[in-house]
Design a protein around this motif. Structure first.
Motif, PDB file in Angstrom:
ATOM      1  N   ASP A 221      -4.642  -4.120   5.457  1.00 18.53           N
ATOM      2  CA  ASP A 221      -4.830  -5.503   5.030  1.00 18.53           C
ATOM      3  C   ASP A 221      -6.247  -5.985   5.346  1.00 18.53           C
ATOM      4  O   ASP A 221      -7.107  -5.207   5.783  1.00 18.53           O
ATOM      5  CB  ASP A 221      -3.775  -6.409   5.665  1.00 18.53           C
ATOM      6  CG  ASP A 221      -3.851  -6.434   7.194  1.00 18.53           C
ATOM      7  OD1 ASP A 221      -4.910  -6.076   7.757  1.00 18.53           O
ATOM      8  OD2 ASP A 221      -2.851  -6.818   7.825  1.00 18.53           O
ATOM      9  N   GLN A 223      -7.349  -7.672   7.697  1.00 22.94           N
ATOM     10  CA  GLN A 223      -7.697  -7.570   9.116  1.00 22.94           C
ATOM     11  C   GLN A 223      -7.877  -6.122   9.566  1.00 22.94           C
ATOM     12  O   GLN A 223      -8.132  -5.855  10.735  1.00 22.94           O
ATOM     13  CB  GLN A 223      -6.616  -8.239   9.976  1.00 22.94           C
ATOM     14  CG  GLN A 223      -6.597  -9.765   9.897  1.00 22.94           C
ATOM     15  CD  GLN A 223      -6.083 -10.263   8.558  1.00 22.94           C
ATOM     16  OE1 GLN A 223      -5.061  -9.797   8.070  1.00 22.94           O
ATOM     17  NE2 GLN A 223      -6.800 -11.210   7.973  1.00 22.94           N
ATOM     18  N   GLU A 225      -5.519  -3.897   9.602  1.00 23.16           N
ATOM     19  CA  GLU A 225      -4.279  -3.364  10.164  1.00 23.16           C
ATOM     20  C   GLU A 225      -3.458  -2.697   9.067  1.00 23.16           C
ATOM     21  O   GLU A 225      -3.473  -3.141   7.910  1.00 23.16           O
ATOM     22  CB  GLU A 225      -3.469  -4.482  10.822  1.00 23.16           C
ATOM     23  CG  GLU A 225      -4.182  -5.130  11.996  1.00 23.16           C
ATOM     24  CD  GLU A 225      -3.357  -6.230  12.623  1.00 23.16           C
ATOM     25  OE1 GLU A 225      -2.281  -6.578  12.075  1.00 23.16           O
ATOM     26  OE2 GLU A 225      -3.787  -6.771  13.659  1.00 23.16           O
ATOM     27  N   ALA A 263      -8.284  -6.272   1.169  1.00 22.43           N
ATOM     28  CA  ALA A 263      -9.418  -6.746   1.971  1.00 22.43           C
ATOM     29  C   ALA A 263     -10.188  -7.852   1.258  1.00 22.43           C
ATOM     30  O   ALA A 263     -10.767  -8.739   1.892  1.00 22.43           O
ATOM     31  CB  ALA A 263     -10.354  -5.582   2.288  1.00 22.43           C
TER      32      ALA A 263
END
Length: 268
Positions: A221, A223, A225, A263
């Protein structure tokens, strides 16, 4: 004999036993192939009969379960209220719609069925699928679950979990039944996941089912993760020899493009 590690035992117990039992009852009802008597439900869920009765009645009041009375027996089953909750969640996190173009590309490139999976506890959940062309179709579908350690989809995600999330999963490994299944231990699974993490993709080769092979890669994602995995399923010959490189390139390319999409913030 060394004394038992009471602290470790306490860490494995759920903070709320009552909630844990209620969820176990609900999961048992959903997994059952037919309505269950209270006695059968209590036995299958390993919950005391009186406690099971209270939980089942509460689920009935809240609309998550219903019962049919036949003579002196009461047969319990889940309701579709859970589907309503799932639909609400799906509208908020619509990986199925978001990933369709990537899945269709994978099918076009490989001729294999393509899937997206997410990890929920020790299970990988198939949240999206595009079937392979032709008459032969595999028994996979959105909503299907499988032990994470037996599937390429599950391993691809687990390989990128932080230690705090991974350690509990390694205590609940399920042995495979396919011809290439090997005994599963936490140490063996850690080594396998390290290899998956290093090469960027996971392979399943007749470990869950005879004749079936899978390749999957993680996606991430905004972040950074791990958010899930994308992969293909087909006859095992496609994940061996010269075909392996072709399929791996297709899967890892689509996983990277999907990660770039997430992203960039282009989420539903």
């Amino acid at each position: 004999m060394p004394a038992p590690d009471r602290a470790a035992e306490a860490d494995e117990r759920p903070p709320s036993p009552a909630v844990d039992r209620a969820l176990t009852i609900l999961e048992t009802l959903v997994a059952a192939d037919a309505p269950m008597t209270l006695t059968a439900l209590a036995h299958a869920a390993d919950v005391p009969l009186a406690t099971c009765a209270s939980i089942a009645q509460t689920l009935e009041i809240r609309g998550y379960a219903s019962r049919t009375v036949v003579g002196r027996s009461h047969f319990w089953r889940p309701t579709l209220k859970l589907s309503g909750l799932a639909a609400q969640l799906d509208r908020k996190i619509d990986l199925s719609s978001l990933t369709q173009p990537f899945l269709r590309t994978l099918v076009d490139l490989t001729g294999m069925a393509a899937h997206v999976g997410v990890l929920e506890g020790t299970l990988v959940i198939y949240v999206a699928k595009v079937g392979a062309p032709g008459m032969v179709q595999f028994n996979t579908y959105p909503g299907k679950t499988a032990p994470f350690n037996l599937t390429a989809l599950g391993r691809a995600v687990a390989a990128h979990l932080p230690e705090a999330a991974l350690a509990p999963l390694l205590k609940r490994l399920i042995p495979g039944t396919g011809p290439n299944a090997v005994p599963v231990t936490p140490a063996r699974m850690r080594a396998m996941l390290a290899e998956v993490r290093e090469r960027g993709y996971a392979v399943e080769d007749e470990e869950e089912d005879a004749g079936i092979g899978c390749i999957a890669a993680p996606f991430f994602d905004a972040q950074g993760e791990v958010a899930g995995s994308i992969g293909v399923t087909g006859w095992v010959e496609r994940v061996r020899g010269a075909s392996l490189t072709e399929v791996v390139n297709a899967v890892t390319t689509q996983s990277a493009l999907l990660s770039r999409e997430l992203a960039a913030g282009r989420t539903p």
